[in-house]
Design a protein around this motif. Structure first.
Motif, PDB file in Angstrom:
ATOM      1  N   PRO A   6       0.827  -1.213   0.000  1.00  0.00           N
ATOM      2  CA  PRO A   6       0.000   0.000   0.000  1.00  0.00           C
ATOM      3  C   PRO A   6       0.857   1.258   0.000  1.00  0.00           C
ATOM      4  CG  PRO A   6      -0.829  -1.594   1.577  1.00  0.00           C
ATOM      5  CD  PRO A   6       0.487  -2.116   1.099  1.00  0.00           C
ATOM      6  N   LEU A   7       0.428   2.240  -0.772  1.00  0.00           N
ATOM      7  CA  LEU A   7       1.096   3.532  -0.849  1.00  0.00           C
ATOM      8  C   LEU A   7       2.573   3.379  -1.222  1.00  0.00           C
ATOM      9  CD1 LEU A   7      -0.487   5.455   2.166  1.00  0.00           C
ATOM     10  CD2 LEU A   7      -1.106   5.559  -0.234  1.00  0.00           C
ATOM     11  N   ASP A   8       2.836   2.561  -2.228  1.00  0.00           N
ATOM     12  CA  ASP A   8       4.187   2.379  -2.734  1.00  0.00           C
ATOM     13  C   ASP A   8       4.374   3.331  -3.916  1.00  0.00           C
ATOM     14  OD1 ASP A   8       6.670   1.545  -3.394  1.00  0.00           O
ATOM     15  OD2 ASP A   8       6.077  -0.413  -4.158  1.00  0.00           O
ATOM     16  N   TYR A   9       4.898   4.520  -3.648  1.00  0.00           N
ATOM     17  CA  TYR A   9       5.045   5.531  -4.681  1.00  0.00           C
ATOM     18  C   TYR A   9       6.291   5.284  -5.525  1.00  0.00           C
ATOM     19  CZ  TYR A   9       1.739   8.075  -1.724  1.00  0.00           C
ATOM     20  OH  TYR A   9       0.656   8.437  -0.988  1.00  0.00           O
ATOM     21  N   LEU A  10       6.238   5.726  -6.772  1.00  0.00           N
ATOM     22  CA  LEU A  10       7.438   5.738  -7.589  1.00  0.00           C
ATOM     23  C   LEU A  10       8.467   6.651  -6.939  1.00  0.00           C
ATOM     24  CD1 LEU A  10       6.018   6.040 -11.216  1.00  0.00           C
ATOM     25  CD2 LEU A  10       7.162   4.063 -10.222  1.00  0.00           C
ATOM     26  N   THR A  11       9.699   6.162  -6.845  1.00  0.00           N
ATOM     27  CA  THR A  11      10.755   6.969  -6.257  1.00  0.00           C
ATOM     28  C   THR A  11      11.337   7.908  -7.310  1.00  0.00           C
ATOM     29  OG1 THR A  11      12.524   5.415  -6.814  1.00  0.00           O
ATOM     30  CG2 THR A  11      11.338   5.050  -4.734  1.00  0.00           C
ATOM     31  N   LEU A  12      12.122   8.876  -6.851  1.00  0.00           N
ATOM     32  CA  LEU A  12      12.778   9.790  -7.773  1.00  0.00           C
ATOM     33  C   LEU A  12      13.696   9.021  -8.716  1.00  0.00           C
ATOM     34  CD1 LEU A  12      13.343  12.701  -8.671  1.00  0.00           C
ATOM     35  CD2 LEU A  12      15.146  12.801  -6.926  1.00  0.00           C
ATOM     36  N   GLU A  13      14.427   8.009  -8.194  1.00  0.00           N
ATOM     37  CA  GLU A  13      15.294   7.198  -9.039  1.00  0.00           C
ATOM     38  C   GLU A  13      14.504   6.476 -10.123  1.00  0.00           C
ATOM     39  OE1 GLU A  13      17.524   4.559  -6.507  1.00  0.00           O
ATOM     40  OE2 GLU A  13      19.330   5.773  -6.780  1.00  0.00           O
ATOM     41  N   GLN A  14      13.369   5.920  -9.769  1.00  0.00           N
ATOM     42  CA  GLN A  14      12.558   5.190 -10.734  1.00  0.00           C
ATOM     43  C   GLN A  14      12.014   6.110 -11.819  1.00  0.00           C
ATOM     44  OE1 GLN A  14       9.841   3.505  -7.956  1.00  0.00           O
ATOM     45  NE2 GLN A  14      11.154   1.767  -7.460  1.00  0.00           N
ATOM     46  N   ILE A  15      11.693   7.335 -11.443  1.00  0.00           N
ATOM     47  CA  ILE A  15      11.199   8.306 -12.427  1.00  0.00           C
ATOM     48  C   ILE A  15      12.306   8.702 -13.387  1.00  0.00           C
ATOM     49  CG2 ILE A  15      10.253  10.629 -12.710  1.00  0.00           C
ATOM     50  CD1 ILE A  15       8.869  10.208  -9.966  1.00  0.00           C
ATOM     51  N   LYS A  16      13.497   8.982 -12.849  1.00  0.00           N
ATOM     52  CA  LYS A  16      14.623   9.336 -13.715  1.00  0.00           C
ATOM     53  C   LYS A  16      15.005   8.185 -14.627  1.00  0.00           C
ATOM     54  CE  LYS A  16      17.394  10.718 -10.399  1.00  0.00           C
ATOM     55  NZ  LYS A  16      18.605  11.245  -9.732  1.00  0.00           N
ATOM     56  N   ALA A  17      14.893   6.951 -14.114  1.00  0.00           N
ATOM     57  CA  ALA A  17      15.269   5.782 -14.898  1.00  0.00           C
ATOM     58  C   ALA A  17      14.299   5.517 -16.038  1.00  0.00           C
ATOM     59  CB  ALA A  17      15.357   4.558 -13.992  1.00  0.00           C
ATOM     60  N   GLN A  18      13.169   6.197 -16.065  1.00  0.00           N
ATOM     61  CA  GLN A  18      12.263   6.117 -17.202  1.00  0.00           C
ATOM     62  C   GLN A  18      12.575   7.204 -18.229  1.00  0.00           C
ATOM     63  OE1 GLN A  18       7.972   5.417 -16.237  1.00  0.00           O
ATOM     64  NE2 GLN A  18       8.682   5.484 -14.116  1.00  0.00           N
ATOM     65  N   VAL A  19      13.030   8.350 -17.752  1.00  0.00           N
ATOM     66  CA  VAL A  19      13.235   9.496 -18.639  1.00  0.00           C
ATOM     67  C   VAL A  19      14.525   9.391 -19.444  1.00  0.00           C
ATOM     68  CG1 VAL A  19      13.707  11.974 -18.689  1.00  0.00           C
ATOM     69  CG2 VAL A  19      11.842  11.090 -17.305  1.00  0.00           C
ATOM     70  N   TYR A  20      15.653   9.148 -18.779  1.00  0.00           N
ATOM     71  CA  TYR A  20      16.934   9.227 -19.473  1.00  0.00           C
ATOM     72  C   TYR A  20      17.126   8.154 -20.547  1.00  0.00           C
ATOM     73  CZ  TYR A  20      18.201  12.978 -16.328  1.00  0.00           C
ATOM     74  OH  TYR A  20      18.230  14.174 -15.662  1.00  0.00           O
ATOM     75  N   PRO A  21      16.652   6.909 -20.361  1.00  0.00           N
ATOM     76  CA  PRO A  21      16.728   5.965 -21.478  1.00  0.00           C
ATOM     77  C   PRO A  21      15.919   6.438 -22.678  1.00  0.00           C
ATOM     78  CG  PRO A  21      16.366   4.792 -19.429  1.00  0.00           C
ATOM     79  CD  PRO A  21      16.179   6.240 -19.120  1.00  0.00           C
ATOM     80  N   SER A  22      14.782   7.067 -22.422  1.00  0.00           N
ATOM     81  CA  SER A  22      13.978   7.610 -23.521  1.00  0.00           C
ATOM     82  C   SER A  22      14.759   8.675 -24.285  1.00  0.00           C
ATOM     83  CB  SER A  22      12.675   8.205 -22.979  1.00  0.00           C
ATOM     84  OG  SER A  22      11.893   7.225 -22.334  1.00  0.00           O
ATOM     85  N   LEU A  23      15.448   9.531 -23.543  1.00  0.00           N
ATOM     86  CA  LEU A  23      16.251  10.562 -24.191  1.00  0.00           C
ATOM     87  C   LEU A  23      17.406   9.944 -24.978  1.00  0.00           C
ATOM     88  CD1 LEU A  23      16.433  13.311 -21.408  1.00  0.00           C
ATOM     89  CD2 LEU A  23      14.910  13.202 -23.390  1.00  0.00           C
ATOM     90  N   ALA A  24      17.958   8.845 -24.474  1.00  0.00           N
ATOM     91  CA  ALA A  24      19.053   8.183 -25.183  1.00  0.00           C
ATOM     92  C   ALA A  24      18.609   7.673 -26.548  1.00  0.00           C
ATOM     93  CB  ALA A  24      19.613   7.029 -24.347  1.00  0.00           C
ATOM     94  N   PHE A  25      17.312   7.413 -26.700  1.00  0.00           N
ATOM     95  CA  PHE A  25      16.776   6.980 -27.984  1.00  0.00           C
ATOM     96  C   PHE A  25      16.265   8.152 -28.824  1.00  0.00           C
ATOM     97  CE2 PHE A  25      16.693   2.815 -25.944  1.00  0.00           C
ATOM     98  CZ  PHE A  25      17.040   1.976 -27.006  1.00  0.00           C
ATOM     99  N   GLY A  26      16.460   9.373 -28.344  1.00  0.00           N
ATOM    100  CA  GLY A  26      16.092  10.539 -29.132  1.00  0.00           C
ATOM    101  C   GLY A  26      14.700  11.069 -28.893  1.00  0.00           C
ATOM    102  N   THR A  27      14.081  10.695 -27.792  1.00  0.00           N
ATOM    103  CA  THR A  27      12.735  11.176 -27.483  1.00  0.00           C
ATOM    104  C   THR A  27      12.675  12.699 -27.498  1.00  0.00           C
ATOM    105  OG1 THR A  27      12.132   9.238 -26.181  1.00  0.00           O
ATOM    106  CG2 THR A  27      10.979  11.284 -25.683  1.00  0.00           C
ATOM    107  N   GLN A  28      11.618  13.240 -28.101  1.00  0.00           N
ATOM    108  CA  GLN A  28      11.460  14.688 -28.178  1.00  0.00           C
ATOM    109  C   GLN A  28      10.244  15.193 -27.412  1.00  0.00           C
ATOM    110  OE1 GLN A  28      12.020  16.327 -32.179  1.00  0.00           O
ATOM    111  NE2 GLN A  28      12.939  14.382 -32.799  1.00  0.00           N
ATOM    112  N   ALA A  29       9.426  14.291 -26.920  1.00  0.00           N
ATOM    113  CA  ALA A  29       8.258  14.691 -26.133  1.00  0.00           C
ATOM    114  C   ALA A  29       8.031  13.661 -25.036  1.00  0.00           C
ATOM    115  CB  ALA A  29       7.018  14.803 -27.008  1.00  0.00           C
ATOM    116  N   ILE A  30       7.755  14.130 -23.837  1.00  0.00           N
ATOM    117  CA  ILE A  30       7.512  13.249 -22.694  1.00  0.00           C
ATOM    118  C   ILE A  30       6.145  13.590 -22.109  1.00  0.00           C
ATOM    119  CG2 ILE A  30       8.256  12.609 -20.364  1.00  0.00           C
ATOM    120  CD1 ILE A  30      11.108  13.260 -21.264  1.00  0.00           C
ATOM    121  N   SER A  31       5.313  12.585 -21.958  1.00  0.00           N
ATOM    122  CA  SER A  31       3.984  12.779 -21.391  1.00  0.00           C
ATOM    123  C   SER A  31       3.845  11.906 -20.152  1.00  0.00           C
ATOM    124  CB  SER A  31       2.902  12.415 -22.416  1.00  0.00           C
ATOM    125  OG  SER A  31       1.609  12.500 -21.843  1.00  0.00           O
ATOM    126  N   TRP A  32       3.628  12.550 -19.002  1.00  0.00           N
ATOM    127  CA  TRP A  32       3.395  11.799 -17.768  1.00  0.00           C
ATOM    128  C   TRP A  32       1.896  11.552 -17.664  1.00  0.00           C
ATOM    129  CZ3 TRP A  32       7.651  10.028 -15.637  1.00  0.00           C
ATOM    130  CH2 TRP A  32       8.847  10.749 -15.790  1.00  0.00           C
TER     131      TRP A  32
END
Length: 215
Positions: A6-32
């Protein structure tokens, strides 16, 4: 949420680990996006069921500030190739499959990209999982590279037993030694200087990403 706790929130590390791999592939738009009321608990999204901002909201807000600061430079470039660099076994141990073309994502040779400005790429820690994206400038003859540290994607847990490897040193050389190398990590950006052998190096924390230009 990543578990049934219960109440297991995404951590800051987990959020960053979703964004930077996307950028490594050339992502130009991010939608949360929150497509439903939480996976296991209705209150673990960015906004709770009663309209309260959760810890995940503030984590996304912090990561967005990083991306916003990087975007003026990042958007001047376009992605040309993406690959894991370093130790093949470190990637394969995660039992992650990429289909028949799996090896296209795993490069042991430090000279991995068609744009050969960044050479002799090395990862100091054998257990590190580093994803690298190669970029060229949209206008002009300049190159860039983005490193994403995915060694412990889930942060502090027992899934992959990698809690001791929170950062690793990454090094490389340049084909054109007259260019100025600027690293956008951590803020503010700064000019990198090579050692006496022409090697550039820096330490990248787990889940973080570093964008490096050579102009």
């Amino acid at each position: 949420a990543l578990s049934d706790t219960p109440l297991d929130y995404l951590t800051l590390e987990q959020i960053k680990a979703q964004v930077y791999p996307s950028l490594a592939f050339g992502t130009q738009a991010i939608s949360w996006a929150c497509w439903e009321n939480g996976w296991y608990d209705f209150d673990t999204n960015m906004i709770s069921s009663v309209g309260v901002r959760t810890p995940s909201y503030y984590g996304v807000k912090e990561v967005n500030s990083y991306i916003k600061a990087l975007s003026p430079v990042y958007m001047r470039y376009e992605n040309t190739d993406t690959a894991f660099v370093g130790n093949i076994d470190a990637v394969r141990q995660r039992e992650t499959m990429y289909g028949e073309d799996e090896l296209n994502f795993i490069k042991t040779d430090g000279n991995v990209f068609e744009q050969d400005m960044f050479l002799d790429i090395k990862v100091a820690c054998d257990n590190a999982v580093i994803l690298a994206g190669s970029f060229v400038k949209r206008s002009g003859m300049c190159d860039a590279i983005l490193f994403s540290n995915l060694t412990n994607f889930f942060g502090t847990d027992d899934i992959y037993k990698t809690d001791d490897f929170t950062s690793t040193e990454i090094s490389f050389k340049l084909k054109d030694t007259d260019l100025k190398v600027v690293i956008y990590y951590p803020e503010p950006a700064y000019v990198m200087d090579p050692d006496e052998n022409g090697v550039y190096s820096f330490s990248l924390e787990n889940s973080d990403g570093a964008f490096i230009t050579a102009e």
